[in-house]
Design a protein around this motif. Structure first.
Motif, PDB file in Angstrom:
ATOM      1  N   LEU A  29      25.439  -7.939  -6.700  1.00 53.64           N
ATOM      2  CA  LEU A  29      25.938  -8.906  -7.357  1.00 53.64           C
ATOM      3  C   LEU A  29      27.049  -8.920  -7.878  1.00 53.64           C
ATOM      4  CD1 LEU A  29      22.767  -8.135  -9.926  1.00 53.64           C
ATOM      5  CD2 LEU A  29      22.990 -10.519  -8.991  1.00 53.64           C
ATOM      6  N   GLY A  30      27.461  -8.277  -7.551  1.00 49.96           N
ATOM      7  CA  GLY A  30      29.113  -8.057  -8.467  1.00 49.96           C
ATOM      8  C   GLY A  30      30.399  -8.907  -6.716  1.00 49.96           C
ATOM      9  N   ARG A  31      29.491  -8.963  -5.694  1.00 49.12           N
ATOM     10  CA  ARG A  31      30.207  -9.943  -4.591  1.00 49.12           C
ATOM     11  C   ARG A  31      29.385 -11.321  -4.868  1.00 49.12           C
ATOM     12  NH1 ARG A  31      28.278  -5.452  -0.215  1.00 49.12           N
ATOM     13  NH2 ARG A  31      29.702  -3.705  -1.191  1.00 49.12           N
ATOM     14  N   ARG A  38      30.764 -15.117 -16.528  1.00 50.08           N
ATOM     15  CA  ARG A  38      29.267 -16.183 -17.157  1.00 50.08           C
ATOM     16  C   ARG A  38      28.759 -15.706 -15.580  1.00 50.08           C
ATOM     17  NH1 ARG A  38      30.754 -21.866 -14.739  1.00 50.08           N
ATOM     18  NH2 ARG A  38      28.765 -22.075 -15.610  1.00 50.08           N
ATOM     19  N   LEU A  39      27.983 -13.947 -15.906  1.00 52.86           N
ATOM     20  CA  LEU A  39      27.029 -13.408 -15.619  1.00 52.86           C
ATOM     21  C   LEU A  39      26.986 -12.083 -16.447  1.00 52.86           C
ATOM     22  CD1 LEU A  39      25.599 -13.394 -12.991  1.00 52.86           C
ATOM     23  CD2 LEU A  39      26.615 -11.373 -11.745  1.00 52.86           C
ATOM     24  N   GLU A  40      25.530 -11.985 -16.499  1.00 50.98           N
ATOM     25  CA  GLU A  40      25.368 -10.976 -17.700  1.00 50.98           C
ATOM     26  C   GLU A  40      23.859 -10.326 -16.641  1.00 50.98           C
ATOM     27  OE1 GLU A  40      24.020 -10.547 -22.182  1.00 50.98           O
ATOM     28  OE2 GLU A  40      22.816 -11.863 -21.016  1.00 50.98           O
ATOM     29  N   ILE A  41      24.342  -9.112 -16.502  1.00 48.27           N
ATOM     30  CA  ILE A  41      23.415  -8.184 -16.036  1.00 48.27           C
ATOM     31  C   ILE A  41      22.216  -7.447 -16.809  1.00 48.27           C
ATOM     32  CG2 ILE A  41      23.084  -6.969 -13.804  1.00 48.27           C
ATOM     33  CD1 ILE A  41      25.159  -7.138 -12.465  1.00 48.27           C
ATOM     34  N   VAL A  42      21.215  -7.331 -16.730  1.00 50.37           N
ATOM     35  CA  VAL A  42      20.131  -6.425 -17.627  1.00 50.37           C
ATOM     36  C   VAL A  42      19.189  -6.028 -16.303  1.00 50.37           C
ATOM     37  CG1 VAL A  42      18.394  -6.914 -19.845  1.00 50.37           C
ATOM     38  CG2 VAL A  42      20.590  -8.757 -19.359  1.00 50.37           C
ATOM     39  N   ILE A  43      19.080  -4.971 -16.687  1.00 49.50           N
ATOM     40  CA  ILE A  43      18.306  -3.782 -16.003  1.00 49.50           C
ATOM     41  C   ILE A  43      17.526  -3.320 -16.720  1.00 49.50           C
ATOM     42  CG2 ILE A  43      18.111  -1.723 -14.684  1.00 49.50           C
ATOM     43  CD1 ILE A  43      20.855  -2.429 -13.720  1.00 49.50           C
ATOM     44  N   HIS A  62      28.575  -1.334 -16.479  1.00 48.16           N
ATOM     45  CA  HIS A  62      28.905  -2.832 -17.385  1.00 48.16           C
ATOM     46  C   HIS A  62      27.486  -3.485 -17.542  1.00 48.16           C
ATOM     47  CE1 HIS A  62      28.136  -2.782 -12.873  1.00 48.16           C
ATOM     48  NE2 HIS A  62      27.901  -4.214 -13.197  1.00 48.16           N
ATOM     49  N   VAL A  63      26.575  -3.069 -17.043  1.00 46.70           N
ATOM     50  CA  VAL A  63      25.124  -3.676 -16.819  1.00 46.70           C
ATOM     51  C   VAL A  63      24.207  -3.611 -18.549  1.00 46.70           C
ATOM     52  CG1 VAL A  63      24.742  -3.532 -14.480  1.00 46.70           C
ATOM     53  CG2 VAL A  63      23.505  -2.107 -16.300  1.00 46.70           C
ATOM     54  N   LYS A  98      18.538  -8.676  -2.475  1.00 46.44           N
ATOM     55  CA  LYS A  98      20.225  -9.002  -2.402  1.00 46.44           C
ATOM     56  C   LYS A  98      20.521 -10.014  -2.737  1.00 46.44           C
ATOM     57  CE  LYS A  98      21.466  -8.170   2.625  1.00 46.44           C
ATOM     58  NZ  LYS A  98      21.681  -7.429   3.374  1.00 46.44           N
ATOM     59  N   PRO A  99      20.794 -11.179  -3.689  1.00 44.15           N
ATOM     60  CA  PRO A  99      21.778 -11.976  -3.459  1.00 44.15           C
ATOM     61  C   PRO A  99      22.597 -13.142  -2.357  1.00 44.15           C
ATOM     62  CG  PRO A  99      22.607 -11.393  -5.446  1.00 44.15           C
ATOM     63  CD  PRO A  99      21.476  -9.740  -4.369  1.00 44.15           C
ATOM     64  N   ASP A 100      22.262 -13.874  -2.122  1.00 46.76           N
ATOM     65  CA  ASP A 100      23.804 -14.296  -0.764  1.00 46.76           C
ATOM     66  C   ASP A 100      24.680 -14.967  -1.784  1.00 46.76           C
ATOM     67  OD1 ASP A 100      24.558 -15.762   1.759  1.00 46.76           O
ATOM     68  OD2 ASP A 100      24.470 -17.269   0.221  1.00 46.76           O
ATOM     69  N   ALA A 101      25.645 -15.451  -1.329  1.00 43.89           N
ATOM     70  CA  ALA A 101      27.432 -15.494  -1.817  1.00 43.89           C
ATOM     71  C   ALA A 101      26.832 -16.629  -3.187  1.00 43.89           C
ATOM     72  CB  ALA A 101      28.283 -14.991  -1.552  1.00 43.89           C
ATOM     73  N   GLY A 102      26.380 -17.438  -2.890  1.00 42.62           N
ATOM     74  CA  GLY A 102      25.877 -18.627  -3.021  1.00 42.62           C
ATOM     75  C   GLY A 102      24.525 -18.876  -4.371  1.00 42.62           C
ATOM     76  N   TRP A 103      24.277 -17.533  -4.203  1.00 41.32           N
ATOM     77  CA  TRP A 103      22.472 -18.026  -4.781  1.00 41.32           C
ATOM     78  C   TRP A 103      22.617 -18.264  -6.454  1.00 41.32           C
ATOM     79  CZ3 TRP A 103      20.347 -13.835  -8.866  1.00 41.32           C
ATOM     80  CH2 TRP A 103      18.943 -13.817  -8.711  1.00 41.32           C
ATOM     81  N   VAL A 104      23.531 -18.387  -7.400  1.00 41.00           N
ATOM     82  CA  VAL A 104      23.215 -18.252  -8.946  1.00 41.00           C
ATOM     83  C   VAL A 104      24.405 -19.617  -8.505  1.00 41.00           C
ATOM     84  CG1 VAL A 104      24.515 -18.454 -10.588  1.00 41.00           C
ATOM     85  CG2 VAL A 104      24.094 -16.398  -9.763  1.00 41.00           C
ATOM     86  N   ARG A 105      25.062 -20.150  -8.110  1.00 32.47           N
ATOM     87  CA  ARG A 105      25.998 -21.405  -7.826  1.00 32.47           C
ATOM     88  C   ARG A 105      25.051 -22.318  -7.215  1.00 32.47           C
ATOM     89  NH1 ARG A 105      30.839 -22.749  -8.843  1.00 32.47           N
ATOM     90  NH2 ARG A 105      31.481 -20.562  -8.759  1.00 32.47           N
TER      91      ARG A 105
END
Length: 825
Positions: A29-31, A38-43, A62-63, A98-105
């Motif tokens: 997710l860091g990549r 604009r990214l928040e990671i909640v575990i 940081h999460v 694992k997300p691809d680089a463009g997953w969120v956008r």
């Protein structure tokens, strides 16, 4: 609960004894290509009972870490994570994905395309990107959601954006406001099908679940249930399918499906246990021993049904909530189910029972649904003028209960929509006839009937949208072309309209003024007659008022476009907005003179003409554009107090212009076109809550005067315009009062309100009584379709599957399936 933060995406991961995978997902997710702020990671640490929380806290400080005191399952864990999040959008990612680089956008782009997009389903492949995990969804008639082509090679055919019933919980996004409206995942599920249930409920509420292939993730496919026993997975799948079906199917569909579903659950359990259910027949010599050894797979099915019974009180309440709030019909949802006649288990004893149930109960028959074809002459895309906007809004409203195809005769850009989009070139009657033959109701604007024999001779139910009186428009538009051409254009437009009025079953106009005008034209053509009058003395079922509408979502300022951006317009200037295009029947010259005069005492007044080049390539720039520029230049106010956009503002971008404006303006000449016109640009001003200055004589001028929405001035009166502009721009008390009144009036024009006569008609479509009486059409109602089920295994089934996999996966998937089938024999 943290305060919501616009534009922020909160990614929720649930960890249960998989910390290594979770930390890898956090690293990935860091990549991604998305701003860190604009990214928040909640575990959610779901009571793993080990050192997971300590490791996460140490290695990913940081999460946002949420520790649960008990294992809440995937559903409860996700809900706990969302409660601790602050994003406008919540994303769910399996900890072994694992997300691809463009997953969120890519996902956020879909949300921003329409307020109706409530969730986005990601494309999910296996860890190496070679096989499918999720590229779409389907639903069996017995309540089990499934993912077509899972574990098959990635299809060679291009993937496309489409609406789906549900996304996979391993990688998907939900608009936070929609998630809250749904109450999140149903925690009764614990795991399995909670994502199916969420997506189904989301669709029933009228939101869209959009599959976006560019939002890509990769999943490891851990066998998470293997250590617990396959029978426990069976139990959860069987039970949760019953939960899902019971909550979400409408009354009629549930009455048909539930008995067969319960019986099939038992048959599947018996088949999986290898049992003979005739064993207890008195004619057989079964042991009298009161106990016997049976498979836990069989017991799992029985337990699932018993737990369905046990949970019924809560499920009844949940069902009541879902059914009372739904706005989408079962017939429309069915189109998202895909292949419902899918047995899901291949044992011959099971398949025999499956066929008996599917034959005895109408569970595989698609419900009757009205197919609607909407035709507009304007292009569909980012830049849309009034006719295209109107057609699009109709398609959106009607797609909640009907299967809709929106056709443009001028071209279509790729857009995400809850309906089909098609481009048919003018004169291509073969393509139009194919669409006409597969529809029940045809709604069209403008010249469509004149351009296609298939529409002119169709026996389908015809709705003519005549909100634009084209023959009156041609009186103004053609007057500079010479007498002969002017006569021809007005005559041609009149003949086109007369042909529509002679054949249409139902007519839409934009105002009561227009309705009265068209009633006279209908009377002259003989359509006001005893047959139409007998059961409809007001003739509301022949012609009704459906004005142009506006979105219930108020405009949002997303970026600066004028103030402090366009050279010559300062951040604190007063901006007058001319929304829409410039046409010869408008009077921008009086307005330019008024602004020039007002600027002598107020050097901060700015007039912006929003559109000069129409998005339809067939609409030329009119003479008034050049004349207006020349006048502004002559008065010395061009690019100082008066500004022209050289193109056309994108439909989705116009809200930025409206929210920066201080007032809206529309000026025109006094003539018959004005009397019966419906200036749709005024709706933009209502939408944005703007006070306005308008010329008298049309429908909206009367509304502005009666409801005190601004100032109404005589045609061509420059001094009155100056005074009116002074009031809306510089008299704060007057402007505030006008804005308050606009807020009250704007709700009258929401699309959901103005389209009610049309949605009501399509819900019970029928031919006009006089057309039936005269034999122009054959029947007074649409013909309902019936289906006969064929067995889905055997040769017919294999042939059907061949084409299904060829269409959805390409030749590679077909070969893989054939090899798999041969390997089982």
């Amino acid at each position: 609960m943290p305060a919501p933060r616009p534009g922020v995406v909160s990614v929720v991961l649930v960890n249960f004894r998989g910390t290594d995978d979770t930390l890898t997902a956090v690293e990935q997710l860091g990549r991604i290509d998305w701003p860190a702020e604009r990214l928040e990671i909640v575990i959610v640490e779901n009571a793993s009972g080990d050192d997971s929380a300590e490791r996460i806290r140490r290695e990913a400080p940081h999460v946002r870490l949420v520790e649960s005191s008990e294992n809440l399952g995937f559903a409860g864990g996700c809900n706990l994570g969302v409660a601790a999040s602050s994003g406008e959008y919540v994303a769910f990612l399996n900890n072994d994905a694992k997300p691809d680089a463009g997953w969120v956008r890519a996902a956020v782009k879909q949300f921003e395309s329409s307020a109706r997009v409530g969730a986005v389903a990601s494309r999910v492949l296996d860890w190496d990107g070679e096989k499918v995990d999720y590229i779409g969804s389907a639903m069996t008639w017995f309540g089990q959601g499934y993912k077509p082509l899972t574990a098959q090679p990635v299809p060679s055919t291009p993937d496309r954006v489409k609406d789906v019933l549900f996304g996979t919980g391993s990688a998907m996004f939900v608009r936070r406001s929609v998630y809250d409206q749904l109450g999140g995942f149903d925690e009764r599920y614990f795991m399995f099908f909670e994502d199916v249930d969420l997506g189904w409920r989301l669709n029933l509420l009228g939101h869209r679940f959009v599959y976006e292939p560019d939002s890509l993730a990769f999943h490891k496919h851990h066998a998470s249930m293997s250590s617990f026993g396959a029978f426990k997975e069976t139990y959860l799948l069987e039970r949760n399918a019953l939960f899902t079906q019971y909550k979400n199917l409408g009354d009629e569909a549930l009455a048909n499906a539930l008995p067969a579903t319960l019986a099939l659950t038992v048959r599947r359990g018996v088949a999986k246990g290898g049992l003979d259910s005739t064993e207890f027949d008195l004619r057989k010599g079964a042991s009298n021993d009161p106990t016997m050894e049976i498979s836990k797979e069989t017991v799992a099915a029985v337990y699932a049904i018993d737990q369905f019974v046990e949970n019924l009180p809560g499920l009844v309440a949940a069902r009541d909530a879902v059914q009372s709030s739904r706005v989408v019909s079962d017939s429309r949802i069915w189109s998202l189910f895909g292949e419902t006649d899918a047995p899901s288990y291949t044992d011959e004893h099971y398949l025999e029972g499956y066929d008996k149930l599917a034959t005895a109960f109408p569970v595989t028959e698609s419900p009757d649904v009205t197919r609607v074809l909407i035709v507009t002459g304007d292009p569909i895309g980012a830049k849309m003028a009034g006719p295209a906007i109107r057609a699009w809004s109709m398609a959106e409203a009607l797609s909640k209960d009907n299967l809709v195809t929106l056709v443009s005769l001028a071209g279509i850009e790729p857009l995400s929509a809850p309906f089909e989009l098609a481009h048919v070139r003018p004169g291509d009657d073969r393509a139009m006839r194919k669409l006409e033959q597969s529809t029940d109701v045809i709604i069209f604007q403008g010249l469509a009937m004149a351009l296609f024999d298939s529409l002119r001779t169709s026996d389908k139910i015809i709705v003519a949208d005549i909100y634009d009186p084209m023959h009156l428009e041609q009186l103004e538009q053609g007057k500079e072309l010479g007498a002969a051409q002017w006569d021809k254009q007005v005559l041609d437009a009149t003949e086109v309209l007369n042909e529509q009025l002679e054949r249409g079953d139902f007519f839409l106009c934009a105002s009561e003024r227009q309705r009265h005008f068209y009633l006279g034209q209908l009377a002259a053509l003989g359509r006001i007659n005893p047959a139409n009058y007998a059961d409809d003395p007001d003739l509301d079922r022949l012609i009704t008022v459906v004005p142009f509408g506006l979105s219930e979502e108020p405009p949002v300022h997303e970026r600066d476009v004028l103030k402090g951006v366009l050279p010559g317009i300062g951040a604190d200037d007063k901006v007058l907005l001319w929304s829409g295009g410039l046409y010869n029947w408008f009077d921008p010259r009086s307005l330019i003179r008024a602004v020039a005069k007002l600027s002598e005492t107020h050097d901060d007044v700015r007039l912006f003409f929003q559109g000069t080049k129409h998005p339809h390539p067939g609409v030329p720039e009119m003479a008034i554009v050049a004349e207006s520029r020349a006048l502004a230049r002559e008065l010395g106010v061009l690019d100082r107090s008066v500004f022209f956009n050289d193109s056309w503002v994108d439909y989705a971008d116009r809200q930025n212009y409206l929210t920066e404006a201080d007032a809206g303006v529309s000026t025109h000449f006094a003539h018959v076109e004005t009397t019966f016109s419906f200036r749709t640009r005024i709706l933009d001003y209502l939408w944005a809550g703007l006070p306005m200055v308008v010329t008298e004589g049309d429908h909206f001028a009367q509304l502005v005067a009666e409801e005190k929405l601004g100032v109404v001035v005589p045609s061509g009166d420059v001094d009155a315009l100056v005074a009116g502009l002074e009031s809306v721009l510089y008299d704060d008390a007057f402007a505030k009062a006008a804005r308050r009144n606009v807020q009250k009036v704007r709700q009258w024009y929401f699309w959901s309100a103005v389209l009610e006569p049309l949605t009501g008609f399509v819900a019970e479509p029928r031919h006009a009584a006089d057309l039936v009486a005269r034999g122009v059409v054959g029947t007074g109602t649409t013909v309902k379709r019936t289906t006969t089920r064929r067995k889905k295994h055997g040769v017919r089934h294999d042939v059907g599957l061949f084409f299904h996999y060829l269409r959805n996966g390409g030749p590679t998937v077909v070969v893989k399936k054939v090899r798999s089938r041969l390997g089982r024999r």
